[in-house]
Design a protein around this motif. Structure first.
Motif, PDB file in Angstrom:
ATOM      1  N   ILE A  78       0.857  -1.172   0.000  1.00 15.10           N
ATOM      2  CA  ILE A  78       0.000   0.000   0.000  1.00 15.10           C
ATOM      3  C   ILE A  78       0.892   1.220   0.000  1.00 15.10           C
ATOM      4  N   VAL A  79       0.557   2.182  -0.848  1.00 13.64           N
ATOM      5  CA  VAL A  79       1.319   3.422  -0.892  1.00 13.64           C
ATOM      6  C   VAL A  79       0.422   4.558  -0.425  1.00 13.64           C
ATOM      7  N   LEU A  80       0.908   5.285   0.568  1.00 14.34           N
ATOM      8  CA  LEU A  80       0.175   6.440   1.069  1.00 14.34           C
ATOM      9  C   LEU A  80       0.914   7.703   0.670  1.00 14.34           C
ATOM     10  N   TYR A  81       0.155   8.694   0.214  1.00 14.30           N
ATOM     11  CA  TYR A  81       0.745   9.995  -0.112  1.00 14.30           C
ATOM     12  C   TYR A  81       0.286  11.011   0.920  1.00 14.30           C
ATOM     13  N   THR A  82       1.224  11.836   1.376  1.00 15.52           N
ATOM     14  CA  THR A  82       0.871  12.851   2.359  1.00 15.52           C
ATOM     15  C   THR A  82       1.426  14.205   1.942  1.00 15.52           C
ATOM     16  N   ASP A  83       0.682  15.275   2.274  1.00 12.96           N
ATOM     17  CA  ASP A  83       1.213  16.616   1.997  1.00 12.96           C
ATOM     18  C   ASP A  83       1.602  17.302   3.312  1.00 12.96           C
ATOM     19  N   ASP A  84       1.726  16.471   4.356  1.00 11.85           N
ATOM     20  CA  ASP A  84       2.101  16.983   5.666  1.00 11.85           C
ATOM     21  C   ASP A  84       3.562  16.622   5.924  1.00 11.85           C
ATOM     22  N   LYS A  85       4.450  17.629   5.823  1.00  9.38           N
ATOM     23  CA  LYS A  85       5.894  17.362   5.930  1.00  9.38           C
ATOM     24  C   LYS A  85       6.251  16.762   7.285  1.00  9.38           C
ATOM     25  N   GLU A  86       5.591  17.258   8.313  1.00  7.39           N
ATOM     26  CA  GLU A  86       5.838  16.771   9.669  1.00  7.39           C
ATOM     27  C   GLU A  86       5.528  15.274   9.757  1.00  7.39           C
ATOM     28  N   PHE A  87       4.393  14.887   9.178  1.00  9.61           N
ATOM     29  CA  PHE A  87       3.982  13.477   9.219  1.00  9.61           C
ATOM     30  C   PHE A  87       4.924  12.610   8.387  1.00  9.61           C
ATOM     31  N   LEU A  88       5.380  13.150   7.260  1.00  7.92           N
ATOM     32  CA  LEU A  88       6.295  12.413   6.385  1.00  7.92           C
ATOM     33  C   LEU A  88       7.583  12.084   7.147  1.00  7.92           C
ATOM     34  N   ARG A  89       8.022  13.032   7.983  1.00  5.20           N
ATOM     35  CA  ARG A  89       9.277  12.811   8.716  1.00  5.20           C
ATOM     36  C   ARG A  89       9.082  11.948   9.961  1.00  5.20           C
ATOM     37  N   ASN A  90       7.960  12.125  10.647  1.00  4.33           N
ATOM     38  CA  ASN A  90       7.809  11.458  11.953  1.00  4.33           C
ATOM     39  C   ASN A  90       6.587  10.547  12.067  1.00  4.33           C
ATOM     40  N   GLY A  91       6.013  10.161  10.945  1.00  5.45           N
ATOM     41  CA  GLY A  91       4.778   9.360  11.004  1.00  5.45           C
ATOM     42  C   GLY A  91       4.995   7.872  11.164  1.00  5.45           C
ATOM     43  N   ASP A  92       6.266   7.466  11.368  1.00  3.17           N
ATOM     44  CA  ASP A  92       6.583   6.032  11.372  1.00  3.17           C
ATOM     45  C   ASP A  92       5.776   5.220  12.382  1.00  3.17           C
ATOM     46  N   LEU A  93       5.621   5.754  13.585  1.00  2.00           N
ATOM     47  CA  LEU A  93       4.927   4.997  14.629  1.00  2.00           C
ATOM     48  C   LEU A  93       3.481   4.723  14.254  1.00  2.00           C
ATOM     49  N   LYS A  94       2.834   5.765  13.737  1.00  2.00           N
ATOM     50  CA  LYS A  94       1.427   5.636  13.334  1.00  2.00           C
ATOM     51  C   LYS A  94       1.308   4.605  12.204  1.00  2.00           C
ATOM     52  N   ILE A  95       2.241   4.671  11.252  1.00  2.00           N
ATOM     53  CA  ILE A  95       2.224   3.718  10.133  1.00  2.00           C
ATOM     54  C   ILE A  95       2.414   2.291  10.664  1.00  2.00           C
ATOM     55  N   LYS A  96       3.350   2.124  11.590  1.00  2.00           N
ATOM     56  CA  LYS A  96       3.601   0.785  12.172  1.00  2.00           C
ATOM     57  C   LYS A  96       2.334   0.219  12.811  1.00  2.00           C
ATOM     58  N   GLU A  97       1.601   1.088  13.509  1.00  5.85           N
ATOM     59  CA  GLU A  97       0.344   0.662  14.137  1.00  5.85           C
ATOM     60  C   GLU A  97      -0.610   0.082  13.095  1.00  5.85           C
ATOM     61  N   ILE A  98      -0.741   0.811  11.987  1.00  9.29           N
ATOM     62  CA  ILE A  98      -1.682   0.373  10.945  1.00  9.29           C
ATOM     63  C   ILE A  98      -1.188  -0.907  10.293  1.00  9.29           C
ATOM     64  N   VAL A  99       0.132  -0.998  10.072  1.00  7.96           N
ATOM     65  CA  VAL A  99       0.702  -2.210   9.464  1.00  7.96           C
ATOM     66  C   VAL A  99       0.340  -3.435  10.305  1.00  7.96           C
ATOM     67  N   SER A 100       0.432  -3.299  11.629  1.00  4.71           N
ATOM     68  CA  SER A 100       0.122  -4.448  12.482  1.00  4.71           C
ATOM     69  C   SER A 100      -1.369  -4.791  12.415  1.00  4.71           C
ATOM     70  N   LYS A 101      -2.195  -3.803  12.110  1.00  4.74           N
ATOM     71  CA  LYS A 101      -3.639  -4.056  11.980  1.00  4.74           C
ATOM     72  C   LYS A 101      -3.961  -4.768  10.671  1.00  4.74           C
ATOM     73  N   ILE A 102      -3.422  -4.260   9.562  1.00  2.00           N
ATOM     74  CA  ILE A 102      -3.856  -4.765   8.252  1.00  2.00           C
ATOM     75  C   ILE A 102      -2.896  -5.778   7.651  1.00  2.00           C
ATOM     76  N   LYS A 103      -1.745  -5.987   8.302  1.00  2.00           N
ATOM     77  CA  LYS A 103      -0.775  -7.014   7.872  1.00  2.00           C
ATOM     78  C   LYS A 103      -0.332  -6.824   6.426  1.00  2.00           C
ATOM     79  N   LYS A 104      -0.117  -5.586   6.049  1.00  5.93           N
ATOM     80  CA  LYS A 104       0.429  -5.318   4.708  1.00  5.93           C
ATOM     81  C   LYS A 104       1.496  -4.251   4.824  1.00  5.93           C
ATOM     82  N   ARG A 105       2.442  -4.293   3.876  1.00  5.71           N
ATOM     83  CA  ARG A 105       3.512  -3.302   3.913  1.00  5.71           C
ATOM     84  C   ARG A 105       2.986  -1.960   3.426  1.00  5.71           C
TER      85      ARG A 105
END
Length: 189
Positions: A78-105
């Motif tokens: 899954i590819v997510l696009y964001t226009d939030d620079k802050e999230f692009l730099r520090n969104g890793d934790l939130k992304i990891k949470e979702i990855v564990s939910k949906i079991k996809k990269r």
């Protein structure tokens, strides 16, 4: 006697339904797979997958409502696009949470509205990559926010533990990928 009590219309219908249900189970008519042709089975499976994919994208949309401008499937990822620079730099934790939910990269990329211009990016890449790496070609894939760097020595562009690539990504927001320059120069520029 008792038969009169049980001969109400409601009871007759109940008996009929029970009989139908029993026969269904006995004959397994409601889940016999071979009634479908292989093409139909493929279609059914495809529809199931599409529904699942739509569900996954919906989950992501609900988890990250503000920061995501687009969510698409690229192969199994899954590819997510964001226009939030802050999230692009520090969104890793939130992304990891979702990855564990949906079991996809999940790949997080910058929306094209916040990318550094191509000329600026090229300048930055040439400044950050060491001279001896021999960068021969820089190809921009705007649709996917990816910049492909062709170099004679790809390892030098990547840097120790990917440090140079990380710098390129941080300063330009493009997602850099490195390829070895083809030994035969390509006609496409």
């Amino acid at each position: 006697g008792m038969s009169k009590v049980f001969n109400t219309k409601r009871h007759r219908l109940w008996k009929r339904d029970r009989r139908i249900h029993y026969n269904k189970i006995r004959n397994k008519t409601h889940c016999r797979r071979r009634d479908y042709s292989p093409v139909q089975i493929n279609l059914i499976n495809l529809i199931k997958i599409l529904i699942k994919m739509a569900d996954i994208l919906k989950t992501i949309g609900e988890e990250l409502p503000k920061v995501i401008t687009d969510a698409i499937f690229e192969g199994a990822n899954i590819v997510l696009y964001t226009d939030d620079k802050e999230f692009l730099r520090n969104g890793d934790l939130k992304i990891k949470e979702i990855v564990s939910k949906i079991k996809k990269r999940i790949d997080l990329r910058a929306d094209k509205n916040i990318l550094l211009s191509e000329t600026e990016t090229e300048r930055t890449i040439r400044a950050l990559a060491p001279e001896e790496a021999g960068v021969t070609n820089i190809i921009f894939d705007l649709q996917r926010s990816i910049v492909i760097i062709e170099a004679k020595k790809p390892g030098l562009v990547i840097g120790k533990q990917g440090s140079i690539l990380a710098d390129i990504k941080k300063s330009t927001l493009w997602l850099p990928t490195v390829r070895r320059s083809p030994s035969i120069p390509s006609k496409i520029t």
